[in-house]
Design an enzyme around this catalytic site. Structure first.
Site, PDB file in Angstrom:
ATOM      1  N   ARG A   7      10.541  -0.503  -4.246  1.00  0.00           N
ATOM      2  CA  ARG A   7       9.282  -0.406  -5.003  1.00  0.00           C
ATOM      3  C   ARG A   7       9.298   0.909  -5.785  1.00  0.00           C
ATOM      4  O   ARG A   7       9.110   1.977  -5.198  1.00  0.00           O
ATOM      5  CB  ARG A   7       8.068  -0.436  -4.070  1.00  0.00           C
ATOM      6  CG  ARG A   7       7.912  -1.674  -3.194  1.00  0.00           C
ATOM      7  CD  ARG A   7       7.632  -2.942  -3.987  1.00  0.00           C
ATOM      8  NE  ARG A   7       6.458  -2.844  -4.838  1.00  0.00           N
ATOM      9  CZ  ARG A   7       5.201  -3.059  -4.446  1.00  0.00           C
ATOM     10  NH1 ARG A   7       4.946  -3.367  -3.188  1.00  0.00           N
ATOM     11  NH2 ARG A   7       4.194  -2.974  -5.292  1.00  0.00           N
ATOM     12  N   ASP A  39      -1.288   4.581  -6.310  1.00  0.00           N
ATOM     13  CA  ASP A  39       0.123   4.539  -5.940  1.00  0.00           C
ATOM     14  C   ASP A  39       0.853   5.794  -6.383  1.00  0.00           C
ATOM     15  O   ASP A  39       1.897   6.136  -5.833  1.00  0.00           O
ATOM     16  CB  ASP A  39       0.784   3.304  -6.552  1.00  0.00           C
ATOM     17  CG  ASP A  39       0.309   2.032  -5.886  1.00  0.00           C
ATOM     18  OD1 ASP A  39       1.002   1.559  -4.964  1.00  0.00           O
ATOM     19  OD2 ASP A  39      -0.764   1.521  -6.251  1.00  0.00           O
ATOM     20  N   GLN A  63      -5.001  -8.995  -3.435  1.00  0.00           N
ATOM     21  CA  GLN A  63      -5.159  -8.018  -2.357  1.00  0.00           C
ATOM     22  C   GLN A  63      -6.618  -7.775  -1.984  1.00  0.00           C
ATOM     23  O   GLN A  63      -6.913  -7.276  -0.909  1.00  0.00           O
ATOM     24  CB  GLN A  63      -4.501  -6.686  -2.745  1.00  0.00           C
ATOM     25  CG  GLN A  63      -2.981  -6.731  -2.791  1.00  0.00           C
ATOM     26  CD  GLN A  63      -2.468  -6.846  -4.219  1.00  0.00           C
ATOM     27  OE1 GLN A  63      -3.036  -7.572  -5.035  1.00  0.00           O
ATOM     28  NE2 GLN A  63      -1.391  -6.148  -4.532  1.00  0.00           N
ATOM     29  N   ASN A  74      -2.542   2.872 -10.491  1.00  0.00           N
ATOM     30  CA  ASN A  74      -3.002   1.974  -9.424  1.00  0.00           C
ATOM     31  C   ASN A  74      -2.768   0.535  -9.871  1.00  0.00           C
ATOM     32  O   ASN A  74      -2.247   0.273 -10.953  1.00  0.00           O
ATOM     33  CB  ASN A  74      -4.481   2.236  -9.131  1.00  0.00           C
ATOM     34  CG  ASN A  74      -4.954   1.578  -7.847  1.00  0.00           C
ATOM     35  OD1 ASN A  74      -4.306   1.684  -6.802  1.00  0.00           O
ATOM     36  ND2 ASN A  74      -6.074   0.883  -7.908  1.00  0.00           N
ATOM     37  N   LYS A  75      -3.145  -0.399  -9.055  1.00  0.00           N
ATOM     38  CA  LYS A  75      -2.945  -1.817  -9.324  1.00  0.00           C
ATOM     39  C   LYS A  75      -3.438  -2.207 -10.722  1.00  0.00           C
ATOM     40  O   LYS A  75      -4.471  -1.714 -11.169  1.00  0.00           O
ATOM     41  CB  LYS A  75      -3.667  -2.643  -8.261  1.00  0.00           C
ATOM     42  CG  LYS A  75      -3.468  -4.144  -8.401  1.00  0.00           C
ATOM     43  CD  LYS A  75      -2.032  -4.536  -8.101  1.00  0.00           C
ATOM     44  CE  LYS A  75      -1.840  -6.046  -8.216  1.00  0.00           C
ATOM     45  NZ  LYS A  75      -0.466  -6.450  -7.913  1.00  0.00           N
ATOM     46  N   GLY A 118       0.855  -1.178   0.000  1.00  0.00           N
ATOM     47  CA  GLY A 118       0.000   0.000   0.000  1.00  0.00           C
ATOM     48  C   GLY A 118       0.888   1.224   0.000  1.00  0.00           C
ATOM     49  O   GLY A 118       1.785   1.352   0.846  1.00  0.00           O
TER      50      GLY A 118
END
Length: 368
Positions: free
Chosen positions: A90, A241, A201, A251-252, A54
């Site tokens: 990351r 993100d 997730q 985002n994902k 996250g």
């Protein structure tokens, strides 16, 4: 938020300030377990292996990682090495680089003897601020949900993707904050929870919602468009993100497809974003945001509990099968209805975001 009868944050400093504790997300939702992180190297590995994940939480974890590094060696060389090591874990989530640069700026003009105390205080301040930011997002977002309920006069159906819940932040979550607050206010809510392959997730989101008593249903990723066509979704809410200054939302992986389906079906699409997730140095998210390519084994294997209740990993593709595993995608700003921030809800445009954060108030680019 609470796990059982006990309140937890997803990360906290040991009282002796010789370690940091985290909730091990890799064990959820089947097992709730905490981990003691005794060093910067252990923190970097926890971030890399997604034991904590996250964007907001990664930033806070990196700040505590610097504090752990200073505990062992508070020299300039150690500070630089720790920042570089943590930044490399990351690349997509901008909160990580933002937090590292904030702590480094706080420490670099201090004497080494003063850095340990300052590092712990700054990391704790970032953690506490994250809780406040998410609570503010919740207060603005719940107004939106209240209006939606008053219009529909039935439970509001929300579709989520990935996990933007309290374990992805320090507390409250970005997407879950308005959902939790709506539930506490008695606003009827139902959440369609995407499983979100390959890391699943969405299972964490379902676990969080269940713990708070919020009605929800887990669905496969590809069900989102169908649910929208069947008019079973009233709005889509996702985290982020990284968000560009014009409102492109990274985002994902799979978020972009949800936004396309939402636009085709006339369904509002919102991103819940604290200000440290906005990268003012980038305009075009598709061209400029680095997309992390993760281990192919995340796609090749599925993990879960076997028939004996033990963790097991099952291969669903052969070792020779070529696999690509991009972890994020970018939703262009013109597909985003609004960005819910701690200051209010803005349209996804540079002009509206600047109304909340005038240029003279921008933080420096925390990417160097």
């Amino acid at each position: 938020m609470k796990v059982g009868e006990r309140h937890y944050r997803s990360i906290w400093a040991d009282e002796r300030r010789d370690a940091v504790h985290i909730i091990d997300q890799s064990r959820l939702p089947h097992v709730f377990e905490t981990l003691r992180i005794p060093s910067m190297e252990a923190m970097a590995e926890a971030i890399r292996q997604m034991r904590l994940r996250g964007a907001p939480l990664i930033g806070v974890a990196a700040a505590f990682g610097i504090a752990l590094a200073m505990l062992r060696d508070a020299s300039d060389a150690s500070l630089s090495q720790a920042c570089n090591a943590l930044r490399a874990t990351r690349p997509t989530a901008v909160n990580l680089a933002w937090a590292l640069a904030r702590v480094r700026e706080r420490l670099e003009d201090l004497k080494p003897a003063d850095r340990v105390e300052a590092a712990w205080k700054e990391a704790q301040a970032i953690a506490d601020e994250d809780v406040a930011l998410n609570a503010a997002i919740g207060r603005h977002g719940v107004v939106l949900l209240q209006k939606e309920y008053e219009h529909l006069q039935r439970p509001v159906n929300i579709l989520t993707h990935c996990n933007a819940g309290w374990v992805a932040t320090v507390d409250w979550g970005t997407v879950t904050a308005p959902i939790f607050m709506a539930h506490e206010m008695g606003i009827p809510i139902h959440v369609w929870v995407d499983e979100t392959r390959p890391r699943n997730q969405g299972l964490l989101t379902a676990w969080e919602l269940a713990g708070h008593g919020v009605a929800h249903t887990l669905v496969v990723d590809n069900a989102g468009g169908h649910l929208m066509q069947q008019k079973k979704v009233d709005l889509v809410m996702v985290g982020a993100d990284r968000v560009t200054r014009r409102g492109d939302v990274c985002n994902k992986i799979g978020t972009y497809l949800k936004a396309l389906a939402a636009r085709d079906n006339g369904i509002p699409f919102y991103a819940c974003v604290p200000s440290p997730t906005i990268d003012w140095t980038i305009e075009d998210g598709v061209e400029e945001i680095p997309i992390e390519e993760r281990d192919p084994d995340e796609v090749r294997h599925v993990r879960g509990l076997d028939s004996d209740g033990k963790y097991a990993s099952v291969a669903i593709a052969t070792a020779k099968t070529p696999i690509a595993n991009p972890s994020f995608d970018v939703t262009p700003h013109d597909l985003v209805t609004g960005i819910i921030t701690e200051k209010g809800i803005a349209r996804a445009s540079e002009r509206e975001l600047l109304a909340f954060w005038p240029r003279e108030q921008h933080s420096k680019a925390y990417l160097t």
